[in-house]
Every structure is written in structure tokens, then in C-alpha cells.
Design a protein around this motif. Structure first.
Motif, PDB file in Angstrom:
ATOM      1  N   THR A   1      38.935  47.372  42.865  1.00 30.76           N
ATOM      2  CA  THR A   1      39.006  47.513  41.407  1.00 30.76           C
ATOM      3  C   THR A   1      39.780  48.778  41.054  1.00 30.76           C
ATOM      4  N   THR A   2      40.269  48.798  39.836  1.00 32.97           N
ATOM      5  CA  THR A   2      41.040  49.939  39.360  1.00 32.97           C
ATOM      6  C   THR A   2      40.750  50.154  37.886  1.00 32.97           C
ATOM      7  N   GLU A   3      41.314  51.191  37.341  1.00 35.20           N
ATOM      8  CA  GLU A   3      41.120  51.490  35.922  1.00 35.20           C
ATOM      9  C   GLU A   3      41.791  50.422  35.068  1.00 35.20           C
ATOM     10  N   ALA A   4      41.077  49.934  34.079  1.00 36.93           N
ATOM     11  CA  ALA A   4      41.625  48.902  33.201  1.00 36.93           C
ATOM     12  C   ALA A   4      42.789  49.463  32.391  1.00 36.93           C
ATOM     13  N   ARG A   5      43.714  48.575  32.056  1.00 34.72           N
ATOM     14  CA  ARG A   5      44.868  48.968  31.261  1.00 34.72           C
ATOM     15  C   ARG A   5      45.153  47.917  30.192  1.00 34.72           C
TER      16      ARG A   5
ATOM     17  N   THR B   1      41.224  47.065  28.304  1.00 36.64           N
ATOM     18  CA  THR B   1      40.367  48.202  27.968  1.00 36.64           C
ATOM     19  C   THR B   1      39.459  47.884  26.782  1.00 36.64           C
ATOM     20  N   GLU B   2      39.788  46.831  26.048  1.00 35.17           N
ATOM     21  CA  GLU B   2      38.955  46.451  24.913  1.00 35.17           C
ATOM     22  C   GLU B   2      37.616  45.878  25.368  1.00 35.17           C
ATOM     23  N   VAL B   3      37.555  45.432  26.640  1.00 35.39           N
ATOM     24  CA  VAL B   3      36.347  44.809  27.155  1.00 35.39           C
ATOM     25  C   VAL B   3      35.595  45.730  28.104  1.00 35.39           C
ATOM     26  N   HIS B   4      36.310  46.355  29.038  1.00 38.14           N
ATOM     27  CA  HIS B   4      35.655  47.181  30.057  1.00 38.14           C
ATOM     28  C   HIS B   4      36.639  48.235  30.555  1.00 38.14           C
ATOM     29  N   ASP B   5      36.114  49.297  31.178  1.00 40.20           N
ATOM     30  CA  ASP B   5      37.006  50.354  31.662  1.00 40.20           C
ATOM     31  C   ASP B   5      37.491  50.134  33.085  1.00 40.20           C
ATOM     32  N   ARG B   6      37.019  49.068  33.775  1.00 36.96           N
ATOM     33  CA  ARG B   6      37.465  48.733  35.121  1.00 36.96           C
ATOM     34  C   ARG B   6      37.922  47.283  35.157  1.00 36.96           C
ATOM     35  N   MET B   7      38.736  46.960  36.155  1.00 34.41           N
ATOM     36  CA  MET B   7      39.210  45.587  36.326  1.00 34.41           C
ATOM     37  C   MET B   7      39.541  45.365  37.795  1.00 34.41           C
ATOM     38  N   PRO B   8      39.555  44.115  38.249  1.00 28.27           N
ATOM     39  CA  PRO B   8      40.014  43.845  39.614  1.00 28.27           C
ATOM     40  C   PRO B   8      41.492  44.205  39.745  1.00 28.27           C
ATOM     41  N   LEU B   9      41.883  44.665  40.918  1.00 22.06           N
ATOM     42  CA  LEU B   9      43.296  44.927  41.181  1.00 22.06           C
ATOM     43  C   LEU B   9      43.983  43.591  41.431  1.00 22.06           C
ATOM     44  N   ILE B  10      44.866  43.206  40.522  1.00 22.79           N
ATOM     45  CA  ILE B  10      45.551  41.917  40.611  1.00 22.79           C
ATOM     46  C   ILE B  10      46.871  42.101  41.343  1.00 22.79           C
ATOM     47  N   MET B  11      47.083  41.259  42.344  1.00 17.69           N
ATOM     48  CA  MET B  11      48.325  41.281  43.096  1.00 17.69           C
ATOM     49  C   MET B  11      49.240  40.166  42.591  1.00 17.69           C
ATOM     50  N   THR B  12      50.386  40.540  42.076  1.00 16.54           N
ATOM     51  CA  THR B  12      51.356  39.536  41.652  1.00 16.54           C
ATOM     52  C   THR B  12      52.044  38.945  42.886  1.00 16.54           C
ATOM     53  N   ARG B  13      52.595  37.771  42.733  1.00 24.07           N
ATOM     54  CA  ARG B  13      53.162  37.035  43.863  1.00 24.07           C
ATOM     55  C   ARG B  13      54.175  37.850  44.661  1.00 24.07           C
TER      56      ARG B  13
ATOM     57  N   LEU C   1      50.441  50.337  47.210  1.00 20.42           N
ATOM     58  CA  LEU C   1      50.204  49.017  46.626  1.00 20.42           C
ATOM     59  C   LEU C   1      48.943  48.977  45.763  1.00 20.42           C
ATOM     60  N   LEU C   2      48.277  50.119  45.634  1.00 21.70           N
ATOM     61  CA  LEU C   2      47.010  50.157  44.898  1.00 21.70           C
ATOM     62  C   LEU C   2      47.192  50.360  43.400  1.00 21.70           C
ATOM     63  N   GLU C   3      48.430  50.337  42.939  1.00 19.11           N
ATOM     64  CA  GLU C   3      48.705  50.454  41.503  1.00 19.11           C
ATOM     65  C   GLU C   3      48.580  49.083  40.853  1.00 19.11           C
ATOM     66  N   PRO C   4      47.970  49.000  39.677  1.00 17.36           N
ATOM     67  CA  PRO C   4      47.867  47.710  38.996  1.00 17.36           C
ATOM     68  C   PRO C   4      49.221  47.223  38.516  1.00 17.36           C
ATOM     69  N   PRO C   5      49.342  45.939  38.219  1.00 17.03           N
ATOM     70  CA  PRO C   5      50.619  45.415  37.714  1.00 17.03           C
ATOM     71  C   PRO C   5      50.910  45.963  36.329  1.00 17.03           C
ATOM     72  N   GLY C   6      52.115  45.701  35.860  1.00 14.19           N
ATOM     73  CA  GLY C   6      52.535  46.216  34.567  1.00 14.19           C
ATOM     74  C   GLY C   6      51.814  45.566  33.401  1.00 14.19           C
ATOM     75  N   LEU C   7      51.965  46.165  32.241  1.00 19.51           N
ATOM     76  CA  LEU C   7      51.310  45.651  31.037  1.00 19.51           C
ATOM     77  C   LEU C   7      51.816  44.263  30.665  1.00 19.51           C
ATOM     78  N   ASP C   8      53.037  43.922  31.085  1.00 20.32           N
ATOM     79  CA  ASP C   8      53.534  42.579  30.782  1.00 20.32           C
ATOM     80  C   ASP C   8      52.666  41.516  31.444  1.00 20.32           C
TER      81      ASP C   8
END
Length: 276
Positions: free
Chosen positions: A177-181, A185-197, A214-221
């Protein structure tokens, strides 16, 4: 954090989506709309095959396969498997430092396919009430196009030091998990780390020992394209299961909706008891 998610796709569908062989040996769990910790889940791994002597052949190309694991990491050095009950998540910020996670992060990384995950948004505490009485609204975060989300995970094998030496090892996993972005953030301050294809191969590569970049979350897009769907409080109880848990919650009319001479603000009432 991630304490509940949905995984309803068949091994055949996951094999096609993740371009993986079926290594579940017929043990894949059935569709589950309310996956809870300690349950068996399907993961995706890449490993070098073994030669005729049972040794890992690092010269042979790594093979991607589905594998069944229990959710809740049990480190190889643990004396009791119960430790996995509190290791369902691994914080990306400290994964490379914690003894329970750092070796797995180096050598044993996986993807955990999900239709989406559940989270609970905590509302304001009613005046005069303790914090635990704050109302909670359940949300389901999912790809509106129906594609699986690939959670970054790590895995371990564990043998009971007091058990049969010939018994198969327990294979367990943890979701990073990582910090929500963004909108999350409207729901929770943490989120699973999503790996894009485009990062699947790098994350799964068994020859890559440094995965910290690789531990950085994907972009806001990517994150802001997810659907944040309000759902019923039925998901609060792990015994509840079925597609109705993913249905969008329709706000029920309240007295606030009745015509009045007073100017009343529009609102939606979600009856979500504090059962989490």
C-alpha cells in the motif's frame, strides 16, 4: 490500506489478461465478491523453471503463471503462521527496511488481480459522540472499463517448524500500500499500489533485486480515471458475498427531501453502521 477486495474472474480469463500459464493446479478459489484476509487468492508470478534435478535454471527464460496464495504474509522465519493475520498489507515506504518484508521485496514479488477494492470513508463525528461512532460510507474503487487492477504484492513460503517435513509449504502474500493520491484521498489516506501494464514485467522480473524505484504509485491520469462507487453496508460483514455487493448504492429519500417552506440543502443518506 486494503482490507477487502473483489476477485471474480476465472483462471482462464486471468490467463488471457495477464498472459500467464495456469499454475493453480485446480485449486483456484471460486469468484469472491468480498475477499477477506487469510483467504486463498490468485496471484501472478514470474519464475525461472527448474531443471531435471529440481534446481532453478536461471539461464532459461522466466515463466509467468497464476498461483494460489493465502492473503497474509508469513515470513519464512516465523514460528507460527498466525503472524500472517496482521501482515495483509505492506507499506511501500518501509518495505525495504522491515525484516518481515525486505527479502520478499528483493526476490519474491507478485501481482494480485482484483476487480477493485473496498474502502470506508469516515464521516464527521456526531456532536457529543465518541470517535468510534463516526458514520462510515463504503466505496468500491474499480476500473469503469472492467479491466483487472493489478495490486503490487510480495510473497513468501513457510514451513511449520513443528510440522511434517514432507508437507507442502504454506505460500502467503501481502498487498503493498501507499499514500492515496488524487480523488482517492476523498475516501481514505492509503490505497493499494497499482501496477499499470507497462510495469508488470519489471515488477515480476525474478532477476531484478532492486524494486524500490517501482514503489511509486501511477500518475493521476490512472487514479482519477477509477470509479469511486458508493456501495451497500452489506460489505461490512465478511459473510456476505455476491454481485449485489458491487451495486451502486442509491440514496434513499429522507425527510430532508420533503417539500418545505424552509430552504433545505440537498443530501444523501447512507445507512452504514460502524461494524468494521
Amino acid at each position: 490500506m486494503c482490507g477487502r477486495y473483489a476477485a471474480t474472474k476465472s483462471p482462464a480469463a486471468l490467463m488471457e489478461e495477464f498472459e500467464a500459464a495456469d499454475g493453480t493446479q485446480g485449486g483456484a478459489p471460486s469468484e469472491n465478491y468480498n475477499v477477506a484476509p487469510t483467504k486463498n487468492v490468485v496471484s501472478v508470478v514470474e519464475r525461472h523453471p527448474r531443471d531435471d534435478d529440481g534446481e532453478v535454471d536461471t539461464e532459461a527464460p522466466a515463466e509467468r503463471a497464476l498461483r494460489v496464495m493465502r492473503w497474509g504474509l508469513v515470513p519464512f522465519w516465523a514460528k507460527d503462521a498466525a503472524i500472517g493475520n496482521r501482515m495483509i498489507n505492506t507499506r511501500a515506504e518501509t518495505a525495504a527496511e522491515k525484516p518481515a518484508f525486505r527479502k520478499a521485496l528483493t526476490r519474491r514479488r507478485c501481482l494480485i488481480p482484483a476487480d477493485g477494492w473496498f474502502e470506508w470513508k469516515v464521516g464527521p463525528v456526531p456532536e457529543g459522540q465518541p470517535k468510534k461512532k463516526a458514520p462510515k460510507e463504503a466505496f468500491f474503487m474499480t476500473d469503469p472499463g472492467g479491466s483487472s487492477l493489478a495490486f503490487a504484492g510480495i510473497w513468501e513460503t513457510w514451513r511449520d517448524p513443528k510440522g511434517d517435513e514432507d508437507a507442502p509449504p504454506l505460500v502467503t502474500c501481502s498487498i503493498i500500500t501507499t499514500e492515496a493520491r488524487g480523488q482517492l484521498t476523498e475516501v481514505h489516506d492509503r490505497m493499494p499500489l497499482i501496477m499499470t501494464r507497462d510495469r508488470w514485467h519489471d515488477w515480476l522480473d525474478p532477476d531484478r533485486t532492486d524494486a524500490t524505484s517501482l514503489l511509486e504509485p501511477p500518475g493521476l491520469d490512472v487514479l482519477d480515471a477509477l470509479e469511486l462507487r458508493p456501495v451497500s453496508s452489506l460489505v461490512n460483514n465478511v459473510r456476505n458475498n455476491g454481485p449485489q455487493l458491487l451495486d451502486r448504492l442509491t440514496p434513499q429519500p429522507t425527510d430532508l427531501d420533503a417539500p418545505s417552506t424552509d430552504a433545505a440543502a440537498d443530501g444523501a443518506l447512507f445507512d452504514v453502521p460502524d461494524t468494521r
